[in-house]
Write a protein that holds these residues in place. Structure first.
Motif, PDB file in Angstrom:
ATOM      1  N   CYS A 131       0.847  -1.190   0.000  1.00  0.00           N
ATOM      2  CA  CYS A 131       0.000   0.000   0.000  1.00  0.00           C
ATOM      3  C   CYS A 131       0.885   1.243   0.000  1.00  0.00           C
ATOM      4  O   CYS A 131       2.102   1.141   0.125  1.00  0.00           O
ATOM      5  N   GLY A 132       0.248   2.402  -0.142  1.00  0.00           N
ATOM      6  CA  GLY A 132       0.980   3.663  -0.071  1.00  0.00           C
ATOM      7  C   GLY A 132       1.485   4.153  -1.415  1.00  0.00           C
ATOM      8  O   GLY A 132       2.223   5.123  -1.484  1.00  0.00           O
ATOM      9  N   CYS A 133       1.090   3.509  -2.466  1.00  0.00           N
ATOM     10  CA  CYS A 133       1.528   3.899  -3.808  1.00  0.00           C
ATOM     11  C   CYS A 133       0.351   3.708  -4.753  1.00  0.00           C
ATOM     12  O   CYS A 133      -0.574   2.943  -4.459  1.00  0.00           O
ATOM     13  N   LYS A 134       0.359   4.389  -5.887  1.00  0.00           N
ATOM     14  CA  LYS A 134      -0.757   4.274  -6.820  1.00  0.00           C
ATOM     15  C   LYS A 134      -0.653   2.990  -7.656  1.00  0.00           C
ATOM     16  O   LYS A 134      -1.636   2.301  -7.872  1.00  0.00           O
ATOM     17  N   TRP A 135       0.574   2.672  -8.150  1.00  0.00           N
ATOM     18  CA  TRP A 135       0.745   1.507  -9.026  1.00  0.00           C
ATOM     19  C   TRP A 135       1.795   0.549  -8.470  1.00  0.00           C
ATOM     20  O   TRP A 135       2.771   0.957  -7.869  1.00  0.00           O
ATOM     21  N   GLY A 136       1.585  -0.742  -8.712  1.00  0.00           N
ATOM     22  CA  GLY A 136       2.533  -1.783  -8.314  1.00  0.00           C
ATOM     23  C   GLY A 136       2.610  -2.849  -9.396  1.00  0.00           C
ATOM     24  O   GLY A 136       2.157  -2.645 -10.526  1.00  0.00           O
ATOM     25  N   VAL A 137       3.173  -3.967  -9.023  1.00  0.00           N
ATOM     26  CA  VAL A 137       3.327  -5.081  -9.960  1.00  0.00           C
ATOM     27  C   VAL A 137       2.873  -6.368  -9.278  1.00  0.00           C
ATOM     28  O   VAL A 137       3.113  -6.576  -8.090  1.00  0.00           O
ATOM     29  N   GLU A 138       2.221  -7.217 -10.044  1.00  0.00           N
ATOM     30  CA  GLU A 138       1.862  -8.546  -9.555  1.00  0.00           C
ATOM     31  C   GLU A 138       2.405  -9.578 -10.545  1.00  0.00           C
ATOM     32  O   GLU A 138       2.577  -9.282 -11.724  1.00  0.00           O
ATOM     33  N   THR A 139       2.698 -10.773 -10.059  1.00  0.00           N
ATOM     34  CA  THR A 139       3.297 -11.811 -10.905  1.00  0.00           C
ATOM     35  C   THR A 139       2.536 -13.115 -10.758  1.00  0.00           C
ATOM     36  O   THR A 139       1.803 -13.327  -9.786  1.00  0.00           O
ATOM     37  N   ARG A 140       2.745 -13.968 -11.736  1.00  0.00           N
ATOM     38  CA  ARG A 140       2.245 -15.339 -11.658  1.00  0.00           C
ATOM     39  C   ARG A 140       3.267 -16.237 -12.354  1.00  0.00           C
ATOM     40  O   ARG A 140       4.031 -15.782 -13.207  1.00  0.00           O
ATOM     41  N   VAL A 141       3.284 -17.507 -11.968  1.00  0.00           N
ATOM     42  CA  VAL A 141       4.260 -18.461 -12.501  1.00  0.00           C
ATOM     43  C   VAL A 141       3.558 -19.751 -12.896  1.00  0.00           C
ATOM     44  O   VAL A 141       2.420 -20.000 -12.503  1.00  0.00           O
ATOM     45  N   ARG A 142       4.279 -20.539 -13.662  1.00  0.00           N
ATOM     46  CA  ARG A 142       3.824 -21.908 -13.933  1.00  0.00           C
ATOM     47  C   ARG A 142       5.049 -22.819 -13.908  1.00  0.00           C
ATOM     48  O   ARG A 142       6.138 -22.429 -14.295  1.00  0.00           O
ATOM     49  N   GLU A 143       4.843 -24.006 -13.399  1.00  0.00           N
ATOM     50  CA  GLU A 143       5.920 -24.977 -13.218  1.00  0.00           C
ATOM     51  C   GLU A 143       5.923 -25.984 -14.362  1.00  0.00           C
ATOM     52  O   GLU A 143       4.908 -26.189 -15.025  1.00  0.00           O
ATOM     53  N   GLU A 160       5.128 -14.350 -15.539  1.00  0.00           N
ATOM     54  CA  GLU A 160       4.507 -13.164 -16.134  1.00  0.00           C
ATOM     55  C   GLU A 160       4.332 -12.101 -15.058  1.00  0.00           C
ATOM     56  O   GLU A 160       4.069 -12.429 -13.896  1.00  0.00           O
ATOM     57  N   THR A 161       4.471 -10.847 -15.448  1.00  0.00           N
ATOM     58  CA  THR A 161       4.204  -9.737 -14.538  1.00  0.00           C
ATOM     59  C   THR A 161       3.251  -8.774 -15.236  1.00  0.00           C
ATOM     60  O   THR A 161       3.209  -8.708 -16.466  1.00  0.00           O
ATOM     61  N   ARG A 162       2.508  -8.044 -14.427  1.00  0.00           N
ATOM     62  CA  ARG A 162       1.636  -7.005 -14.988  1.00  0.00           C
ATOM     63  C   ARG A 162       1.491  -5.881 -13.964  1.00  0.00           C
ATOM     64  O   ARG A 162       1.668  -6.080 -12.762  1.00  0.00           O
ATOM     65  N   LYS A 163       1.158  -4.722 -14.488  1.00  0.00           N
ATOM     66  CA  LYS A 163       0.947  -3.534 -13.661  1.00  0.00           C
ATOM     67  C   LYS A 163      -0.393  -3.687 -12.941  1.00  0.00           C
ATOM     68  O   LYS A 163      -1.352  -4.212 -13.514  1.00  0.00           O
ATOM     69  N   CYS A 164      -0.456  -3.228 -11.687  1.00  0.00           N
ATOM     70  CA  CYS A 164      -1.707  -3.326 -10.932  1.00  0.00           C
ATOM     71  C   CYS A 164      -1.896  -2.071 -10.083  1.00  0.00           C
ATOM     72  O   CYS A 164      -0.944  -1.370  -9.765  1.00  0.00           O
ATOM     73  N   ARG A 165      -3.148  -1.790  -9.728  1.00  0.00           N
ATOM     74  CA  ARG A 165      -3.473  -0.632  -8.909  1.00  0.00           C
ATOM     75  C   ARG A 165      -3.399  -1.040  -7.436  1.00  0.00           C
ATOM     76  O   ARG A 165      -3.909  -2.066  -7.045  1.00  0.00           O
ATOM     77  N   MET A 166      -2.708  -0.206  -6.650  1.00  0.00           N
ATOM     78  CA  MET A 166      -2.565  -0.477  -5.217  1.00  0.00           C
ATOM     79  C   MET A 166      -3.492   0.421  -4.412  1.00  0.00           C
ATOM     80  O   MET A 166      -4.039   1.400  -4.932  1.00  0.00           O
ATOM     81  N   ARG A 167      -3.640   0.098  -3.119  1.00  0.00           N
ATOM     82  CA  ARG A 167      -4.353   0.984  -2.213  1.00  0.00           C
ATOM     83  C   ARG A 167      -3.423   2.168  -1.928  1.00  0.00           C
ATOM     84  O   ARG A 167      -2.304   1.971  -1.493  1.00  0.00           O
ATOM     85  N   LYS A 168      -3.902   3.335  -2.204  1.00  0.00           N
ATOM     86  CA  LYS A 168      -3.056   4.530  -2.051  1.00  0.00           C
ATOM     87  C   LYS A 168      -2.732   4.803  -0.595  1.00  0.00           C
ATOM     88  O   LYS A 168      -1.613   5.193  -0.270  1.00  0.00           O
ATOM     89  N   HIS A 169      -3.706   4.577   0.289  1.00  0.00           N
ATOM     90  CA  HIS A 169      -3.505   4.857   1.717  1.00  0.00           C
ATOM     91  C   HIS A 169      -3.397   3.557   2.476  1.00  0.00           C
ATOM     92  O   HIS A 169      -4.185   2.651   2.283  1.00  0.00           O
ATOM     93  N   CYS A 170      -2.418   3.477   3.337  1.00  0.00           N
ATOM     94  CA  CYS A 170      -2.210   2.282   4.156  1.00  0.00           C
ATOM     95  C   CYS A 170      -3.062   2.379   5.412  1.00  0.00           C
ATOM     96  O   CYS A 170      -3.224   3.479   5.969  1.00  0.00           O
ATOM     97  N   PRO A 171      -3.588   1.250   5.908  1.00  0.00           N
ATOM     98  CA  PRO A 171      -4.349   1.285   7.153  1.00  0.00           C
ATOM     99  C   PRO A 171      -3.436   1.683   8.307  1.00  0.00           C
ATOM    100  O   PRO A 171      -2.269   1.340   8.336  1.00  0.00           O
ATOM    101  N   GLY A 172      -3.939   2.471   9.214  1.00  0.00           N
ATOM    102  CA  GLY A 172      -3.141   2.914  10.370  1.00  0.00           C
ATOM    103  C   GLY A 172      -2.275   4.116  10.033  1.00  0.00           C
ATOM    104  O   GLY A 172      -1.427   4.485  10.831  1.00  0.00           O
TER     105      GLY A 172
END
Length: 174
Positions: A131-143, A160-172
């Motif tokens: 959290c705390g940022c607008k954009w991040g990255v997520e990945t997936r794999v295959r064996e 594979e990786t792709r761009k993803c939207r994060m929660r801008k504000h962190c809890p607490g």
């Protein structure tokens, strides 16, 4: 005679009937048969279908064991097959073995790679944070299921990786 000298180039010892018997130390002795006769010749490199073996007493050209082998590294390990054959792990085959595919340019069989299904996408992160940022990255794999895949196998993408939207504000308020 002139004919004898032609057949004895590079020889240390030469026979009128059989050609070279012993070669200078840097040359290879190539022996071939014609019916019941045996002939010897001293050569710098062994011809196709043979490989060179250096020894203390004599360097010899030794024939590849497989008749379908054009060039070999040792008696039983082929490096290039004759036309209409495919090379796989040092052996020549009429067709590539199962789980391999023919490479048309080289006439070699290459291991195929069948990966399993994709995993779920990972949590969206940016520099290790979720959290705390607008954009991040997520990945997936295959064996690749089963035994460890062969080195050099032609595998499709396993990550594979792709761009993803994060929660801008962190809890607490972090």
């Amino acid at each position: 005679s002139a004919g004898l000298l032609e057949n004895c180039t590079g020889c240390v010892l030469c026979s009128e009937d059989n050609g070279c018997i012993t070669c200078h130390h840097r040359l290879f002795l190539l022996i071939w048969r014609d019916g019941i006769r045996q002939y010897g010749m001293c050569v710098h490199t062994c011809p196709p279908g043979y490989f060179g073996v250096r020894g203390l007493e004599v360097n010899r050209c030794t024939k590849c064991r497989s008749p379908s082998c054009e060039s070999c590294f040792s008696r039983d390990f082929c490096m290039k097959c004759k036309d209409k054959f495919y090379l796989h792990k040092g052996q020549c085959f009429r067709q590539c073995p199962p789980s391999t595919t023919a490479q048309p340019g080289t006439r070699e069989c290459q291991e195929t790679c069948e990966p399993g299904p994709w995993s779920k996408w990972s949590t969206c992160t940016h520099e290790g944070r979720t959290c705390g940022c607008k954009w991040g990255v997520e990945t997936r794999v295959r064996e690749v299921p089963g035994a460890a895949r062969e080195e050099g196998a032609a595998c499709p993408t396993l990550l594979e990786t792709r761009k993803c939207r994060m929660r801008k504000h962190c809890p607490g308020g972090e």
